[in-house]
Scaffold this active site. Structure first.
Site, PDB file in Angstrom:
ATOM      1  CG  ASP A  16      -1.762   1.299   1.364  1.00 18.72           C
ATOM      2  OD1 ASP A  16      -2.227   1.687   0.468  1.00 18.72           O
ATOM      3  OD2 ASP A  16      -1.540   1.716   2.648  1.00 18.72           O
ATOM      4  CG  LEU A  17       1.715   5.849  -1.836  1.00 20.03           C
ATOM      5  CD1 LEU A  17       3.261   5.479  -2.213  1.00 20.03           C
ATOM      6  CD2 LEU A  17       0.910   6.522  -2.758  1.00 20.03           C
ATOM      7  CG  ASP A  18      -1.777   7.518   0.670  1.00 19.44           C
ATOM      8  OD1 ASP A  18      -0.753   8.184   0.415  1.00 19.44           O
ATOM      9  OD2 ASP A  18      -2.550   7.563  -0.200  1.00 19.44           O
ATOM     10  CB  THR A  26       0.372  10.886   2.023  1.00 15.97           C
ATOM     11  OG1 THR A  26       0.003   9.412   1.928  1.00 15.97           O
ATOM     12  CG2 THR A  26       1.447  11.332   1.144  1.00 15.97           C
ATOM     13  CE  LYS A  82      -4.269   7.010   9.271  1.00 15.95           C
ATOM     14  NZ  LYS A  82      -3.517   6.519  10.474  1.00 15.95           N
ATOM     15  CB  SER A  88      -2.091   2.936  -3.556  1.00 21.25           C
ATOM     16  OG  SER A  88      -2.422   4.043  -3.245  1.00 21.25           O
ATOM     17  CB  ALA A  89      -7.476   3.542  -2.087  1.00 21.47           C
ATOM     18  CE  LYS A  99      -6.080  -0.899  -1.063  1.00 17.57           C
ATOM     19  NZ  LYS A  99      -4.692  -0.205  -0.365  1.00 17.57           N
ATOM     20  CD  GLU A 131      -3.607  -1.741   2.979  1.00 12.91           C
ATOM     21  OE1 GLU A 131      -3.959  -0.816   3.941  1.00 12.91           O
ATOM     22  OE2 GLU A 131      -3.982  -1.394   1.903  1.00 12.91           O
ATOM     23  CG  ASP A 132      -1.940   2.629   6.657  1.00 15.00           C
ATOM     24  OD1 ASP A 132      -2.286   2.234   5.285  1.00 15.00           O
ATOM     25  OD2 ASP A 132      -2.049   3.832   7.025  1.00 15.00           O
TER      26      ASP A 132
HETATM   27  C1  BG6 Z   1      -5.808   5.873   0.216  1.00 18.42           C
HETATM   28  C2  BG6 Z   1      -5.860   6.723   1.593  1.00 18.42           C
HETATM   29  O1  BG6 Z   1      -4.187   5.491  -0.007  1.00 18.42           O
HETATM   30  O2  BG6 Z   1      -6.049   6.708  -0.834  1.00 18.42           O
HETATM   31  C3  BG6 Z   1      -7.120   7.357   1.565  1.00 18.42           C
HETATM   32  O3  BG6 Z   1      -5.411   6.039   2.650  1.00 18.42           O
HETATM   33  C4  BG6 Z   1      -7.334   8.493   0.274  1.00 18.42           C
HETATM   34  O4  BG6 Z   1      -7.008   8.351   3.008  1.00 18.42           O
HETATM   35  C5  BG6 Z   1      -7.220   7.527  -0.846  1.00 18.42           C
HETATM   36  O5  BG6 Z   1      -8.581   9.017   0.388  1.00 18.42           O
HETATM   37  C6  BG6 Z   1      -7.548   8.088  -2.136  1.00 18.42           C
HETATM   38  O6  BG6 Z   1      -6.597   8.862  -2.204  1.00 18.42           O
HETATM   39  P1  BG6 Z   1      -6.333  10.235  -3.444  1.00 18.42           P
HETATM   40  O7  BG6 Z   1      -4.873  10.647  -3.529  1.00 18.42           O
HETATM   41  O8  BG6 Z   1      -6.918   9.561  -4.980  1.00 18.42           O
HETATM   42  O9  BG6 Z   1      -7.391  11.195  -3.089  1.00 18.42           O
HETATM   43 MG    MG Z   2      -2.664   3.209   3.424  1.00 17.76          MG
END
Ligand code: BG6
Ligand code: MG
Length: 218
Positions: free
Chosen positions: A9-11, A17, A45, A114-115, A145, A169-170
């Site tokens: 996962d990224l964030d 972030t 998250k 990542s989302a 997810k 994943e967090d």
């Molecule tokens: C996820 C974050 O990785 O990405 C969420 O944990 C965030 O908080 C989601 O809403 C979507 O991110 P973005 O950058 O497309 O607005």
């Molecule tokens: Mg995350």
């Protein structure tokens, strides 16, 4: 087919972030006269941008026309990107490069799952893009997810069977997605919150190379 694949996962896993998402959502919440706290931010998250705005409107007891909804989505993302613009490699979370270097050295395929729709520019900013064999992000999926779609696509692109994929994943939704995909889930963060994970660590400094060797079967 490769023996194993690693999916990150990224964030909250590679970079912190969440603090920038928080500031951008807080600014929008102020327009709605809603006091958006760090506790509220926890609910966001791993959740898609659209779903986050749905939750915020719900919390603020506000409604929006379709047009207003889209305007707020754009506004929030513009404010978020202003923070991303200033990011550099110093924002990579501790010992993430140690793990990525280990995997690269051992020729183990690596995916991002990542989302976020901003995943690629963030990886570029922190100079980690070249580690990833494939990037599956919010632009590549139709189901968010905890649906396992993002990780299943990543496994397919890596040419690794889902049961041989290891996911970091967090977010609770992310652990659920990895488990639903029949993958090994590793929770990064509070073990009490991520109790459904197969393994738990507070951060990558707690992960040693012997553990990685065991997972990677090298
Ligand atoms: C996820 C974050 O990785 O990405 C969420 O944990 C965030 O908080 C989601 O809403 C979507 O991110 P973005 O950058 O497309 O607005
Ligand atoms: Mg995350």
């Amino acid at each position: 087919m490769h023996k194993v694949g690693f999916i990150f996962d990224l964030d909250g896993v590679i970079v912190d972030t969440a603090k920038y998402h928080y500031l951008a959502w807080k600014k929008l919440a102020e327009e709605l006269n809603f006091d958006f706290t760090k506790e509220h931010n926890e609910l966001f998250k791993g959740v898609s941008r659209k779903r986050c705005l749905d939750i915020l409107l719900n919390l603020a007891d506000a409604t929006a026309t379709e047009e207003q909804f889209d305007t707020w989505m754009v506004e929030k993302n513009r404010d978020y990107l202003a923070y991303i613009e200033k990011m550099d490699a110093s924002e990579i979370l501790p010992d993430v490069p140690k793990v990525l270097d280990f995997l690269k050295t051992n020729n183990i395929p690596i995916a991002l799952g990542s989302a976020s729709k901003n995943a690629q520019p963030i990886l570029e900013k922190v100079n980690l893009l070249s580690y990833f064999d494939t990037i599956i992000d919010g632009n590549s999926v139709s189901k968010a997810k905890p649906d396992p779609e993002v990780f299943l696509i990543a496994a397919e692109k890596l040419d690794v069977a889902p049961k041989n994929c290891i996911v970091f994943e967090d977010a609770v939704a992310g652990i659920e997605a990895a488990n639903a995909g029949n993958m090994t889930s590793i929770g990064i963060g509070d073990a009490k919150i991520l109790q459904e994970a197969d393994y738990n660590f507070n951060d990558f400094t707690e992960i040693d190379l012997d553990f990685l060797r065991k997972l990677a079967k090298v």
